[in-house]
Motif scaffolding. Structure first.
Motif, PDB file in Angstrom:
ATOM      1  N   ALA A 297     -21.128   8.423  -8.357  1.00 28.56           N
ATOM      2  CA  ALA A 297     -22.075   8.924  -9.798  1.00 28.56           C
ATOM      3  C   ALA A 297     -20.954   8.699 -11.037  1.00 28.56           C
ATOM      4  CB  ALA A 297     -22.232  10.442  -9.498  1.00 28.56           C
ATOM      5  N   SER A 298     -21.450   8.228 -12.130  1.00 28.24           N
ATOM      6  CA  SER A 298     -20.552   8.217 -13.314  1.00 28.24           C
ATOM      7  C   SER A 298     -20.065   9.612 -13.710  1.00 28.24           C
ATOM      8  CB  SER A 298     -21.343   7.495 -14.416  1.00 28.24           C
ATOM      9  OG  SER A 298     -22.563   8.104 -14.636  1.00 28.24           O
ATOM     10  N   LEU A 299     -20.754  10.468 -13.420  1.00 27.40           N
ATOM     11  CA  LEU A 299     -20.280  11.917 -13.604  1.00 27.40           C
ATOM     12  C   LEU A 299     -20.424  12.820 -12.557  1.00 27.40           C
ATOM     13  CD1 LEU A 299     -18.903  13.473 -15.960  1.00 27.40           C
ATOM     14  CD2 LEU A 299     -21.324  14.031 -16.734  1.00 27.40           C
ATOM     15  N   SER A 300     -19.448  13.172 -11.783  1.00 26.21           N
ATOM     16  CA  SER A 300     -19.847  14.033 -10.752  1.00 26.21           C
ATOM     17  C   SER A 300     -18.799  15.510 -10.866  1.00 26.21           C
ATOM     18  CB  SER A 300     -19.605  13.488  -9.575  1.00 26.21           C
ATOM     19  OG  SER A 300     -19.628  14.197  -8.446  1.00 26.21           O
ATOM     20  N   GLU A 301     -19.399  16.456 -10.203  1.00 28.96           N
ATOM     21  CA  GLU A 301     -18.766  17.750 -10.312  1.00 28.96           C
ATOM     22  C   GLU A 301     -17.592  17.494  -9.099  1.00 28.96           C
ATOM     23  OE1 GLU A 301     -21.604  20.863  -9.128  1.00 28.96           O
ATOM     24  OE2 GLU A 301     -21.758  21.339 -11.197  1.00 28.96           O
ATOM     25  N   ALA A 302     -16.634  18.172  -9.091  1.00 31.87           N
ATOM     26  CA  ALA A 302     -15.589  18.337  -8.031  1.00 31.87           C
ATOM     27  C   ALA A 302     -15.917  18.964  -6.774  1.00 31.87           C
ATOM     28  CB  ALA A 302     -14.331  18.508  -8.810  1.00 31.87           C
ATOM     29  N   VAL A 303     -15.312  18.422  -5.741  1.00 26.55           N
ATOM     30  CA  VAL A 303     -15.631  19.263  -4.568  1.00 26.55           C
ATOM     31  C   VAL A 303     -14.869  20.778  -4.657  1.00 26.55           C
ATOM     32  CG1 VAL A 303     -14.973  19.423  -2.205  1.00 26.55           C
ATOM     33  CG2 VAL A 303     -15.566  17.339  -3.025  1.00 26.55           C
ATOM     34  N   GLU A 304     -13.665  20.569  -5.311  1.00 28.23           N
ATOM     35  CA  GLU A 304     -13.195  21.918  -5.566  1.00 28.23           C
ATOM     36  C   GLU A 304     -12.456  21.605  -6.921  1.00 28.23           C
ATOM     37  OE1 GLU A 304      -9.658  24.887  -3.908  1.00 28.23           O
ATOM     38  OE2 GLU A 304     -10.869  23.476  -2.526  1.00 28.23           O
ATOM     39  N   PRO A 305     -12.810  22.189  -8.025  1.00 28.89           N
ATOM     40  CA  PRO A 305     -12.204  22.059  -9.407  1.00 28.89           C
ATOM     41  C   PRO A 305     -10.721  22.688  -9.360  1.00 28.89           C
ATOM     42  CG  PRO A 305     -13.718  23.996  -9.560  1.00 28.89           C
ATOM     43  CD  PRO A 305     -13.882  23.343  -8.154  1.00 28.89           C
ATOM     44  N   ILE A 306     -10.245  22.344 -10.337  1.00 32.12           N
ATOM     45  CA  ILE A 306      -8.652  22.534 -10.457  1.00 32.12           C
ATOM     46  C   ILE A 306      -8.797  23.630 -11.561  1.00 32.12           C
ATOM     47  CG2 ILE A 306      -6.321  22.064 -11.500  1.00 32.12           C
ATOM     48  CD1 ILE A 306      -6.965  19.312 -10.806  1.00 32.12           C
TER      49      ILE A 306
ATOM     50  N   ASN B 105     -10.005  19.155 -19.678  1.00 30.61           N
ATOM     51  CA  ASN B 105     -11.303  18.851 -19.402  1.00 30.61           C
ATOM     52  C   ASN B 105     -11.886  17.452 -20.178  1.00 30.61           C
ATOM     53  OD1 ASN B 105     -13.027  19.511 -17.320  1.00 30.61           O
ATOM     54  ND2 ASN B 105     -14.537  20.098 -18.960  1.00 30.61           N
ATOM     55  N   GLN B 106     -11.389  17.438 -21.452  1.00 29.51           N
ATOM     56  CA  GLN B 106     -11.995  16.152 -21.936  1.00 29.51           C
ATOM     57  C   GLN B 106     -11.564  14.946 -21.234  1.00 29.51           C
ATOM     58  OE1 GLN B 106     -10.532  16.185 -25.892  1.00 29.51           O
ATOM     59  NE2 GLN B 106     -10.905  18.370 -26.290  1.00 29.51           N
ATOM     60  N   ALA B 107     -10.293  14.802 -20.790  1.00 29.51           N
ATOM     61  CA  ALA B 107      -9.616  13.888 -20.008  1.00 29.51           C
ATOM     62  C   ALA B 107     -10.218  13.508 -18.651  1.00 29.51           C
ATOM     63  CB  ALA B 107      -8.115  13.870 -19.912  1.00 29.51           C
ATOM     64  N   PHE B 108     -10.466  14.830 -17.922  1.00 30.96           N
ATOM     65  CA  PHE B 108     -11.273  14.450 -16.444  1.00 30.96           C
ATOM     66  C   PHE B 108     -12.663  14.269 -16.757  1.00 30.96           C
ATOM     67  CE2 PHE B 108      -7.447  17.060 -15.311  1.00 30.96           C
ATOM     68  CZ  PHE B 108      -7.489  16.617 -14.346  1.00 30.96           C
TER      69      PHE B 108
ATOM     70  N   LYS C 228     -17.089  16.178 -14.039  1.00 27.15           N
ATOM     71  CA  LYS C 228     -17.861  17.328 -14.625  1.00 27.15           C
ATOM     72  C   LYS C 228     -17.321  18.770 -14.550  1.00 27.15           C
ATOM     73  CE  LYS C 228     -22.386  19.389 -15.466  1.00 27.15           C
ATOM     74  NZ  LYS C 228     -23.858  19.399 -15.286  1.00 27.15           N
ATOM     75  N   ASN C 229     -16.675  19.324 -15.444  1.00 26.04           N
ATOM     76  CA  ASN C 229     -16.139  20.807 -15.420  1.00 26.04           C
ATOM     77  C   ASN C 229     -15.095  20.685 -14.420  1.00 26.04           C
ATOM     78  OD1 ASN C 229     -15.754  23.151 -16.645  1.00 26.04           O
ATOM     79  ND2 ASN C 229     -17.308  24.101 -15.196  1.00 26.04           N
ATOM     80  N   ALA C 230     -14.448  19.548 -14.099  1.00 24.67           N
ATOM     81  CA  ALA C 230     -13.298  19.652 -12.964  1.00 24.67           C
ATOM     82  C   ALA C 230     -12.171  20.398 -13.338  1.00 24.67           C
ATOM     83  CB  ALA C 230     -13.167  18.459 -12.360  1.00 24.67           C
ATOM     84  N   PHE C 231     -11.887  20.708 -14.458  1.00 26.03           N
ATOM     85  CA  PHE C 231     -10.613  21.264 -14.941  1.00 26.03           C
ATOM     86  C   PHE C 231     -11.178  22.536 -15.943  1.00 26.03           C
ATOM     87  CE2 PHE C 231      -6.925  22.529 -17.359  1.00 26.03           C
ATOM     88  CZ  PHE C 231      -5.725  22.252 -16.542  1.00 26.03           C
TER      89      PHE C 231
ATOM     90  N   MET D 217       3.027  34.800  -9.293  1.00 25.73           N
ATOM     91  CA  MET D 217       3.965  34.353  -8.263  1.00 25.73           C
ATOM     92  C   MET D 217       3.158  33.826  -7.039  1.00 25.73           C
ATOM     93  SD  MET D 217       6.360  34.262 -10.307  1.00 25.73           S
ATOM     94  CE  MET D 217       7.500  32.925  -9.165  1.00 25.73           C
ATOM     95  N   ASP D 218       1.927  34.264  -6.908  1.00 29.72           N
ATOM     96  CA  ASP D 218       0.966  33.648  -5.779  1.00 29.72           C
ATOM     97  C   ASP D 218       0.897  32.288  -5.664  1.00 29.72           C
ATOM     98  OD1 ASP D 218      -1.000  33.457  -3.753  1.00 29.72           O
ATOM     99  OD2 ASP D 218      -1.959  35.581  -4.198  1.00 29.72           O
ATOM    100  N   VAL D 219       0.936  31.640  -4.838  1.00 28.62           N
ATOM    101  CA  VAL D 219       0.876  30.255  -4.807  1.00 28.62           C
ATOM    102  C   VAL D 219      -0.510  29.639  -4.832  1.00 28.62           C
ATOM    103  CG1 VAL D 219       3.230  29.565  -3.732  1.00 28.62           C
ATOM    104  CG2 VAL D 219       1.119  30.091  -2.309  1.00 28.62           C
ATOM    105  N   ARG D 220      -1.462  30.709  -4.623  1.00 22.18           N
ATOM    106  CA  ARG D 220      -3.092  30.323  -4.699  1.00 22.18           C
ATOM    107  C   ARG D 220      -3.300  30.261  -6.221  1.00 22.18           C
ATOM    108  NH1 ARG D 220      -5.589  35.027  -1.479  1.00 22.18           N
ATOM    109  NH2 ARG D 220      -4.289  36.062  -2.933  1.00 22.18           N
ATOM    110  N   TYR D 221      -2.509  30.627  -7.111  1.00 23.41           N
ATOM    111  CA  TYR D 221      -2.905  30.449  -8.508  1.00 23.41           C
ATOM    112  C   TYR D 221      -2.045  29.498  -9.229  1.00 23.41           C
ATOM    113  CZ  TYR D 221      -5.299  34.979  -7.545  1.00 23.41           C
ATOM    114  OH  TYR D 221      -6.209  35.898  -6.999  1.00 23.41           O
ATOM    115  N   ASN D 222      -2.616  28.681 -10.121  1.00 19.69           N
ATOM    116  CA  ASN D 222      -1.866  27.688 -11.210  1.00 19.69           C
ATOM    117  C   ASN D 222      -2.066  28.467 -12.377  1.00 19.69           C
ATOM    118  OD1 ASN D 222      -2.064  25.210  -9.579  1.00 19.69           O
ATOM    119  ND2 ASN D 222      -4.344  25.487  -9.855  1.00 19.69           N
TER     120      ASN D 222
END
Length: 821
Positions: A288-297, A321-324, A330-333, A345-350
């Motif tokens: 697809a030219s525009l697709s959602e992410a399997v798991e967004p950042i 998100n403009q760059a992605f 689509k809405n990947a960031f 400090m939890d590594v699960r969180y950016n």
């Protein structure tokens, strides 16, 4: 007596028999319960990735290891810091990440760090073993086994955690603050942030360092400098699966790289492998030219950031998100506020952290990265809170907003908040894998990964800050994200598709140059620099000087709030007086400059070309305009409005240096500012290039040509009167000092030294014959001739005079200093 002895012997035997039976009964109980279960039954259990137990009575933590010889990630960080930019130990500061594994060796368990710098990517076990045994590994700790139960081993990890894993003591020593060491009697586990999760285990400790303070920085930020208490954080993290697809590094694409040596590489291929660092991101539908992410950042903002800062940081980070979207996502960031119950400090969180210091300082975009692949596991941004105040201060200096009876303009806060948006976008860019892009300011602000100087212009003769900072992602950023994160459909030739993205960007006039081309003061590239603007550095310097002149003309009491001490005008004056300082650096790089790109064979890019003579002369003329009394001497109106500091307002690093004790010193300001220009122009590397380029092409200006122009502008210039004459003397002295440095610098080539020495001789001859009329000029000549005589008689013992350094200039608080002085 014999009866008593027999009675005692019988009693002793009975006690021994009773103890033996008791021990046997306890052993039977332990065997029934399990040795570990028995050991830890009174301890608090933390179930998760690596289960551990806390004994409150002894303040000990025991690890239960059931993953022997299984690789995992170990990360150390500083969760509560010292608060000094100069020391560099900040709240929420990441340390390095390391792959480790636990290995049982007799009565102990070793924590082993494999050497992933050298590998053999091969199915041949013997080949892999040969490389593994050829290079050293690191054993980070040895744990004594406390108990075993099945495949589980219990070890006392207290001493491991209560150590200076972040090397706080080393940093304090290297920054001259004193010799400190951990005092275990004042250290303990910090349970509020000691937690366990299915894929990561988090342990935090309060560490107290004791020692004798030796530096002012540590005294300024601690209540008792002999006792420094911080908190260090330890993370054990499950490594990602093997489904991440690496992307080969291309120096033109703008990414950080990771690499290793693969000794299984065929001899016709490079042994060093390079890949980019990035987050894992995949499209649900790659076709697809525009697709959602399997798991967004998803990034999370520190809840400690107040409004309007909070909204600005959220907005700026969301620019990505403009760059992605440009890359087909689509809405990947996404960027959200950190949940209340989450630990940064939890590594699960950016995370985007809001960090306080006692002085202005650097902001950082760091990452926890899988050393095997380059996959970014956690983005970790640290933003210094005082930088926004520096932009506000600049706005006060430019706009003189505190006019009596008029409301204060909102432009100042708008400028400062706009800078925060850009700052947030910039540092997040690092955490998603992007390096600095320092040519972008000459390409219509093509990247937020450049360092932007506020773009201020004159609108009908008035200062306008409405376009100080950009409000969106740049065109180069879209190219970089598309190149790094595009998820290509099956059947696409990825190598060709990636190269096509770069080639199209080149056709669109976009390029990438980074730190090594911009940061060194002697570097050669004319368009890669920090804190500059404009397509042509010389034109921009001329324009910036015009803005500066208007700001100084309007400078006065309206630049500070009513009721503020008049002496505090100096704080506001400093960033305006030095408003042109970084454009000076950018312009100086055109002298002896080399235009080039990160060209690959066959990609059609420019390889190298000398900057033309016409452009160099244009740059030289612009630079000479920065070292005149008209530019550098402050008006009488400004000088007389800045009195000595009142009680409670001592002098500090943000003020100008003074040779007049408490009084404001405008002439030393001239000396400091002129030294900036001459130090850049007379850098040994630049001087050597001038000689070389002139040797290769006689049309290029040589070093002696440049030196003659400088002498004509300074030593041979007409004698000025009064305070202007004194300013001219300071400018001349700055030039001579830098010329003598060039002549004596170890970095100077023999040809450079020879040219500099010849000009020193000509200056001495000129001064001897010059007809001065004013007493101050006669005194000036006597001082200079004495200096030159001393240099000529004892050149080996001559020590060049250092000009007073300016206050920290960049919004990040870095002192101006040539790297060869």
């Amino acid at each position: 007596m014999l009866r008593i002895s027999l009675l005692l012997l019988l009693l002793l035997s009975t006690n021994l028999l009773f103890a033996q039976k008791k021990n046997q009964a306890q052993a039977q109980t332990n065997n029934a319960e399990g040795a570990i279960t028995s050991k830890i039954k009174s301890y608090k259990s933390y179930k998760g990735y690596i289960e551990y137990f806390y004994d409150e009575k002894t303040d000990k933590i025991f690890l239960q290891i059931d993953k022997l010889d299984t690789e995992l990630l170990y990360v150390v960080s500083l969760s509560a810091g010292i608060g000094s930019n100069d020391i560099g130990l900040d709240r929420l500061q990441l340390g390095g990440e390391r792959i480790i594994k636990f290995a049982k060796r007799g009565p102990k368990v070793l924590m082993v760090e494999p050497n992933y710098r050298y590998r053999a990517i091969s199915n041949n076990a013997d080949e892999r073993q040969a490389v593994e045994e050829a290079f050293a590994q690191s054993v980070l700790w040895g744990f004594k086994i406390e108990a075993e139960e099945g495949n589980k081993i219990l070890v006392d990890a207290t001493d491991f955690f209560i150590q200076d894993a972040h090397d706080v003591s080393g940093t304090l020593k290297s920054t001259g603050q004193g010799n400190y060491s951990v005092d275990k009697s004042r250290s303990a586990f910090y349970l509020p942030r000691t937690k366990n999760f299915p894929k990561n285990s988090e342990i935090e400790v309060t560490l107290t360092f004791t020692g004798q303070p030796a530096g002012g920085f540590i005294r300024s930020v601690t209540p008792t400098a002999s006792s420094i208490t911080v908190r260090q954080h330890h993370s054990f993290v499950e490594l990602p699966d093997n489904n991440y697809k690496r992307r080969v590094f291309d120096p033109r694409a703008g990414y950080f790289s990771m690499g290793y040596y693969d000794y299984a590489t065929p001899i016709d291929q490079p042994i060093e492998k390079r890949f980019i660092t990035r987050h894992r991101l995949e499209k649900k539908d790659p076709n697809a030219s525009l697709s959602e992410a399997v798991e967004p950042i998803i990034y999370y903002l520190d809840r400690g950031a107040p409004e309007p800062i909070r909204s600005a940081l959220l907005d700026g980070a969301r620019w990505w998100n403009q760059a992605f979207e440009a890359a087909g996502y689509k809405n990947a960031f996404q960027v959200e506020l950190l949940p209340e119950d989450a630990d940064p400090m939890d590594v699960r969180y950016n995370v985007i952290n809001w960090v306080h210091r006692s002085t202005r300082g650097w902001s950082y975009g760091a990452s926890v990265t899988d050393p095997r692949t380059g996959e970014i596991i956690k983005g970790h941004v640290s933003l210094g809170s005082l930088r926004v105040r520096q932009d506000y201060l600049i706005a006060e200096g430019l706009l003189a907003p505190y006019e009596e009876g008029k409301p204060v303009s909102k432009e100042m806060q708008e400028l400062a908040v706009a800078r925060l948006r850009q700052l947030s976008a910039h540092e997040v860019g690092h955490t998603i894998g992007l390096a600095h892009s320092y040519a972008s300011s000459t390409e219509d602000l093509a990247s937020v990964m450049d360092y932007p100087h506020p773009y201020v212009f004159l609108n009908n003769g008035k200062i306008d800050v409405s376009k100080a900072y950009d409000d969106k992602i740049g065109n180069w950023d879209k190219v970089a994200i598309t190149w790094g994160y595009q998820d290509f459909p099956e059947g696409v030739n990825e190598e060709k598709a990636l190269n096509d993205i770069i080639q199209q960007s080149l056709k669109n006039g976009l390029s990438f140059l980074s730190d090594q081309d911009a940061r060194p003061t002697g570097s050669a590239h004319p368009y890669a620099h920090l804190w500059d603007n404009g397509k042509n550095p010389a034109d921009e310097l001329t324009r910036v000087l015009e803005v500066r002149a208007v700001a100084l003309k309007n400078f006065g009491e309206n630049n500070i709030k009513p009721g503020a001490p008049m002496a505090t005008l100096e704080e506001v004056l400093v960033p305006i007086y030095f408003f042109h300082r970084y454009q000076i650096e950018a312009t100086a790089k055109m002298i002896g400059g080399i235009n080039y790109r990160y060209a690959l064979r066959g990609d059609g890019q420019l390889i190298t070309e000398m900057v033309s003579k016409e452009q160099q002369l244009k740059a030289l003329n612009a630079l000479l305009s920065t070292v005149t009394p008209a530019t550098l001497l402050l008006s009488e109106n400004i000088i007389k409005q800045i009195p000595p500091r009142p009680l409670g307002y001592g002098r500090h690093r943000e003020l100008l240096k003074s040779r007049t004790d408490l009084a404001f010193d405008p002439l030393t300001a001239v000396e400091t500012a002129s030294d900036m220009t001459f130090a850049m122009l007379l850098h040994p590397a630049r001087a050597a290039r001038l000689i070389e380029h002139n040797g290769r092409n006689q049309n290029q200006p040589g070093l002696e040509f440049i030196l003659d122009k400088l002498i004509e502008h300074t030593i041979n210039a007409p004698e000025k009167m009064g305070i202007e004459g004194l300013a001219q003397q300071q400018i001349n002295t700055s030039f001579i000092n830098n010329l003598l440095k060039l002549a004596t610098a170890n970095e100077s080539s023999a040809q450079v030294r020879g040219s500099a020495l010849r000009k020193v001789q000509s200056i001495e001859s000129s001064l001897n014959t010059k007809k001065y009329t004013q007493e101050s000029w006669l005194s000036y000549r006597a001082a200079v001739l004495a200096k030159l005589t001393d240099f000529r008689v004892n050149p080996e013992n001559y020590k060049p005079q250092q000009a007073p350094q300016p206050p920290p200039g960049q919004p990040i608080g870095q002192d101006f200093a040539c790297d060869w002085h």
